[in-house]
Write an enzyme that holds these catalytic residues in place. Structure first.
Site, PDB file in Angstrom:
ATOM      1  N   ARG A  49      42.204  44.627  37.438  1.00 42.37           N
ATOM      2  CA  ARG A  49      40.817  45.042  37.683  1.00 42.37           C
ATOM      3  C   ARG A  49      40.116  45.349  36.380  1.00 42.37           C
ATOM      4  O   ARG A  49      39.822  46.492  36.047  1.00 42.37           O
ATOM      5  CB  ARG A  49      40.812  46.295  38.552  1.00 42.37           C
ATOM      6  CG  ARG A  49      41.115  46.026  39.987  1.00 42.37           C
ATOM      7  CD  ARG A  49      40.791  47.257  40.763  1.00 42.37           C
ATOM      8  NE  ARG A  49      39.802  47.005  41.778  1.00 42.37           N
ATOM      9  CZ  ARG A  49      39.147  47.971  42.396  1.00 42.37           C
ATOM     10  NH1 ARG A  49      39.338  49.222  42.049  1.00 42.37           N
ATOM     11  NH2 ARG A  49      38.270  47.693  43.336  1.00 42.37           N
ATOM     12  N   GLN A  54      36.177  40.515  37.256  1.00 45.41           N
ATOM     13  CA  GLN A  54      35.500  40.941  38.483  1.00 45.41           C
ATOM     14  C   GLN A  54      35.085  39.770  39.353  1.00 45.41           C
ATOM     15  O   GLN A  54      35.074  39.866  40.570  1.00 45.41           O
ATOM     16  CB  GLN A  54      34.277  41.790  38.144  1.00 45.41           C
ATOM     17  CG  GLN A  54      34.642  43.228  37.873  1.00 45.41           C
ATOM     18  CD  GLN A  54      33.423  44.114  37.768  1.00 45.41           C
ATOM     19  OE1 GLN A  54      32.500  43.988  38.537  1.00 45.41           O
ATOM     20  NE2 GLN A  54      33.429  45.002  36.810  1.00 45.41           N
ATOM     21  N   ASP A  57      37.905  38.829  41.599  1.00 48.72           N
ATOM     22  CA  ASP A  57      38.535  39.902  42.360  1.00 48.72           C
ATOM     23  C   ASP A  57      38.325  39.687  43.855  1.00 48.72           C
ATOM     24  O   ASP A  57      37.345  40.127  44.441  1.00 48.72           O
ATOM     25  CB  ASP A  57      37.946  41.241  41.912  1.00 48.72           C
ATOM     26  CG  ASP A  57      38.713  42.411  42.491  1.00 48.72           C
ATOM     27  OD1 ASP A  57      39.562  42.174  43.361  1.00 48.72           O
ATOM     28  OD2 ASP A  57      38.450  43.544  42.064  1.00 48.72           O
ATOM     29  N   SER A  60      38.176  42.790  46.201  1.00 49.55           N
ATOM     30  CA  SER A  60      36.858  43.420  46.314  1.00 49.55           C
ATOM     31  C   SER A  60      35.948  42.615  47.214  1.00 49.55           C
ATOM     32  O   SER A  60      35.254  43.170  48.064  1.00 49.55           O
ATOM     33  CB  SER A  60      36.218  43.560  44.931  1.00 49.55           C
ATOM     34  OG  SER A  60      36.888  44.532  44.195  1.00 49.55           O
ATOM     35  N   TYR A 156      42.679  52.254  41.324  1.00 56.35           N
ATOM     36  CA  TYR A 156      43.171  52.474  42.682  1.00 56.35           C
ATOM     37  C   TYR A 156      43.782  53.864  42.792  1.00 56.35           C
ATOM     38  O   TYR A 156      44.168  54.471  41.801  1.00 56.35           O
ATOM     39  CB  TYR A 156      44.226  51.434  43.045  1.00 56.35           C
ATOM     40  CG  TYR A 156      43.661  50.057  43.285  1.00 56.35           C
ATOM     41  CD1 TYR A 156      42.835  49.814  44.385  1.00 56.35           C
ATOM     42  CD2 TYR A 156      43.946  49.013  42.427  1.00 56.35           C
ATOM     43  CE1 TYR A 156      42.322  48.569  44.598  1.00 56.35           C
ATOM     44  CE2 TYR A 156      43.428  47.754  42.639  1.00 56.35           C
ATOM     45  CZ  TYR A 156      42.617  47.541  43.720  1.00 56.35           C
ATOM     46  OH  TYR A 156      42.104  46.302  43.941  1.00 56.35           O
TER      47      TYR A 156
END
Lengths: 315, 580
Positions: A49, A54, A57, A60, A156
């Site tokens: 992450r 991003q 990801d 997400s 996380y």
């Protein structure tokens, strides 16, 4: 998207590249099989992450869909309105929604519930998230955990100590009573989902309340959750939906396709697959490479598992 | 003499306070013009130069040296004055609000201020300049003619006329001092800045013309030649130099002004009449500061022009060497004052002061140069003021003091605006330069960040044609979406195009910005994604970044150690910041 079955895995050509959601620690058998078949397997859930990654990801992007849908499920099965309405026939009070776990899915759930007009509260063990919850116009439930370092370096949540977990359950039990909807999204990477809501807590809730447990796949945040099913307990609906993104297939696929595209763009150089191990993103996501299990977590888990089996055999 | 000195000191002090108060009101937006303006005003050394160049040296040995030095000084300071005012005016022209925005924004209008007659006809700047110069020439010629006539018809009446001269001189000085002060005051707002500078230019003109009436000045040949050369060079410099080169030019013209002060000091020294210690102290100070400002400014200009490497140049024993040179200079100065003797050591002192100027600026990085220039400006002002003490010329004391304090304060303000401590700028490179390369490169890449006040922001927005708003997580945390939306709708109401540029990773969850802006009733069609809006950045007048630091950080593209490296960032043109 989902990991291949053993049958599918054996049919993949040797030396091929596999990009999937492997969750290697939980699926060691398939990982070993892939390694034996000399397949270069990447797992989308392992992509680090960092800002640069991003766009790849997928966790997400898919959580976005889950969070949104979870609210709709709750709104659908709740026997009340979400917004407050002052009418000639009296005032209807807004529904109170509590979102446990303010990751991507949780935040999206908060935003969606707010847009439907509910009064929204958020809670997370990571104190940094308070600001993010409030940035969406929701309120943050404050609870003194007495524990620091609740966040790992990827952002996380970490697992809490048993004692703190106990205290948190107690406290949540008191808080939850007042809510109409509870959406739980708490997950800890590589571990079963934390148990936040006990049977006793559910029994204290008002009849007609709704729980949507987005952690159903990892065992559920609620003790009563049945993965893939909706049960009713003392008049409280407990949803344990699996694979929510597939219920919003178009945007989910669109986002996942984007994720895969940007990841594969990193893998391919000059029209040929070139696995650049110096790249943090690629190295992080790589599970098996040239016949070896290279992912650290999977490697240790595999070794431990093998050791356990040996002891089992010798015993 | 002593009462004169006392008055001089009072004037010096009061003018210093005045300078301080005037400058604290100047917004950072106008710092660069201010620097250029104080620089131009520092050219008041012209007045002193005139006296030196025009005096009668028939009874002084080596008088021609004085004349030549005076001539050089007149040339230098005329260049400084003309160039300085012109460039300041051009610069301020860019801030001008105009009814026809296209031209005003793109092309600074160039009406000449130095001619004193500059009104508002930018259409024919050169013609106007020539007319103005001609007018000034005629006035000067008239004065000369008149004075000569007086000189011819000398006899008994001359005493009475001398009284008239000195009266005229006094009043012209007072008026021009007032004009300078009002001019600097004008700089506190972009609206009056230009008018103010024109006023200051008139003041300068008046002071010069008044000085020509001074009965000490009898020879005009070299003065005229100096005027002409200086005006032509300064004018050319002021009109031709591109706006981006303004700091260099300021430094350069500044070094000329300082050179003039230094030269005048030397000339006075050569002349060496009845120097008492006080005057000698002032003289020493003038020469030293003038000399070090001269070389310092030259180095600054060279660094800005990239003739010299812009990063700080450091070497071993630097502090020691500088300290030695400085103490030598001081020692000689003290010796001269105490000994009250004309000594060749004086020239050694000048040389050492020149050297010290060099040493002072060399270790300072190009990024800090504007501050250094402001500081040198202040030195120049002090040199002027001490020249005023030497010549007992009050306008020079006033202006010099005004300039000295304002320059110093400006340097401090600039430091603050750039988030640097003054000590850091002045002495930072003297000590150990921590991770020199990285820091220096970073500093250069960063360009200059300036903070602007609310008023200035308002002015900027008023004049904008299109605005792009870049929201980020900061806006979310501050719950500023309503304020942003309100601003946008006000701007739209004035016919300004407003768009929102939403970076793909803005916020802490996918679609964070959409959620918030939708809540603030921003229509979807105003929201643009990155690929869509990137081409519009070069056309935008203002990019308003609201709490979106990392997506706008250019280091994301260039600095490998940045955590955001290779993260796509905005193509980035006009960074405007605001604290909403």
């Amino acid at each position: 998207v989902q990991r291949p079955t053993a049958d599918e895995a054996t049919r993949i050509r040797e030396g091929a590249v596999l990009v999937s959601f492997l969750q290697p620690v939980l699926n060691l058998d398939i990982v070993r099989l892939l390694a034996a078949r000399k397949i270069n397997a990447f797992s989308m859930d392992l992509i680090p992450r960092i800002s640069r990654a991003q766009s790849m990801d997928a966790l997400s992007s898919q959580a976005t869909a889950s969070g949104y849908k979870a609210v709709l499920i709750a709104a659908q099965s709740l026997s009340k309105f979400f917004p407050m309405l002052t009418t000639a026939a009296g005032t209807i009070f807004a529904a109170k929604v509590l979102v446990l776990g303010a990751g991507v899915a949780g935040l999206q759930a908060i935003a969606t519930a707010r847009r439907l007009g509910a009064v929204v509260w958020g809670y997370d063990v990571r104190p940094a998230v308070k600001e993010q919850v409030e940035s969406l116009g929701a309120k943050f439930l404050q609870f003194e955990l007495g524990e620091k370092d609740t966040e790992d370096k990827g952002g996380y949540a970490r697992q809490l100590s048993a004692e703190t977990q106990q205290r948190q359950q107690q406290w949540l039990a008191d808080e939850i009573k007042g809510f109409d909807v509870v959406i739980t999204t708490a997950l800890i990477p590589g571990r079963p989902a934390p148990r936040l809501i006990t049977r006793a807590t559910v029994e204290q809730m008002r009849a007609g309340s709704v729980i949507v447990d987005l952690a159903a796949e990892a065992g559920g945040n609620c003790e009563l959750t049945q993965p893939g099913q909706t049960i009713e307990h003392n008049g409280v609906m407990v949803h344990g939906p699996l694979n929510l993104p597939s219920t919003a297939a178009v945007p989910s696929s669109q986002m996942y396709a984007r994720n895969i595209t940007s990841f594969v763009t990193q893998l391919v150089k000059n029209g040929a697959v070139a696995i650049d191990l110096s790249d943090e993103v690629i190295r992080g996501a790589l599970v098996t490479h040239q016949g070896e299990i290279v992912h650290e977590g999977a490697k240790t888990a595999s070794a431990a598992d093998t050791a356990a089996r040996h002891t089992g055999e010798s015993a | 003499m002593s009462s004169d000195l006392e008055i001089g000191l009072y004037i010096f002090m009061l003018a210093g306070f005045l300078g301080y108060h005037l400058i604290t009101r100047v917004p950072p937006l106008l710092h660069t013009p201010l620097m250029s303006a104080t620089n131009a005003i520092a050219a008041i050394s012209l007045v002193g130069s005139l006296v030196v160049a025009g005096s009668d040296y028939s009874h002084v040995p080596h008088g021609w040296i004085c004349v030549m030095l005076g001539f050089a000084a007149v040339t230098c300071s005329t260049t400084n004055a003309v160039g300085g005012f012109l460039i300041t005016d051009r610069m301020l022209g860019m801030f001008k609000r105009s009814d026809d925005p296209g031209r005003a924004r793109l092309q600074p209008s160039r009406d000449p201020a130095s001619s004193g007659s500059a009104g508002g006809w930018p259409s024919q700047p050169h013609a106007l300049l020539i007319i103005g110069a001609a007018a000034v020439g005629i006035v000067i010629a008239a004065i000369i003619w008149w004075k000569n006539a007086q000189g011819v018809g000398a006899g008994g009446e001359s005493a009475g006329h001398a009284g008239l001269h000195s009266q005229a001189l006094k009043y012209s000085y007072i008026i021009s001092a007032a004009m300078f002060i009002l001019g600097l005051k004008g700089l506190s707002s972009p609206r009056w800045a230009r008018r103010g500078m024109q006023l200051a230019a008139c003041g300068m003109l008046l002071a010069v013309l008044g000085t020509l009436l001074d009965e000490k000045i009898v020879h005009f040949t070299w003065i005229i030649i100096g005027f002409v050369i200086g005006s032509v060079v300064g004018g050319a410099m002021g009109l031709q130099i591109p706006m981006t080169a303004v700091p260099q030019r300021t430094a350069l013209s500044h070094s000329l002004g300082a050179l003039a002060a230094c030269l005048v000091g030397i000339a006075e020294f050569v002349r060496y009449e009845d120097m008492n210690r006080v005057r000698l102290t002032a003289l020493d100070f003038e020469v030293i500061v003038g000399a070090l400002t001269f070389t310092g400014s030259l180095i600054a200009a060279a660094k800005l022009q990239e003739l010299l490497p812009g990063r700080p140049i450091t070497y071993k024993g630097q502090n020691l060497l500088s300290a030695i040179v400085l103490s030598l200079v001081t020692l000689i100065a003290v010796y001269l004052v105490v000994g009250q003797r004309a000594s060749p050591l004086f020239y050694l002192m000048v040389f050492l002061a020149l050297l010290f100027g060099l040493l002072l600026v060399i270790p300072i990085g190009a990024a800090d140069m504007p501050t250094v220039i402001a500081l040198l400006n202040s030195y120049g002002g002090l040199a002027d003021a001490s020249m005023g003490f030497v010549l007992m010329n009050k306008i020079q004391i006033i202006t010099g003091s005004l300039d000295g304090t304002s320059g110093f304060l400006l340097a401090l303000l600039m430091c603050r605006a750039m988030n640097r401590s003054a000590m850091n700028v002045l002495f930072g490179a003297f000590g150990k330069v921590a991770s020199e390369d990285e820091a220096a490169r970073a500093a250069e890449a960063r360009g200059t960040v300036r903070s602007i006040s609310h008023e200035e922001t308002a002015v900027l927005f008023e004049n904008a044609g299109s605005v792009i708003i870049v929201p980020g997580y900061g806006m979310a945390v501050a719950q500023a979406q309503h304020a942003v939306a309100e601003l946008a709708s006000i701007l739209r109401g004035r016919g300004i195009e407003v768009k929102y540029a939403i970076h793909p990773v803005a916020g802490r969850m996918p679609g964070h910005m959409n959620v918030l802006l939708a809540e603030a009733n921003v229509p979807y069609d105003q929201l643009c994604e990155m690929e869509e809006i990137n081409p519009s950045f070069p056309q935008a007048d203002i990019v308003l970044v609201v709490g979106a630091n990392d997506v706008t950080n250019p280091a994301a593209k260039t600095n490998k150690s940045s955590p955001l490296y290779a993260c796509r960032s905005w193509k980035w043109t006009v960074p405007a910041r605001s604290s909403c």
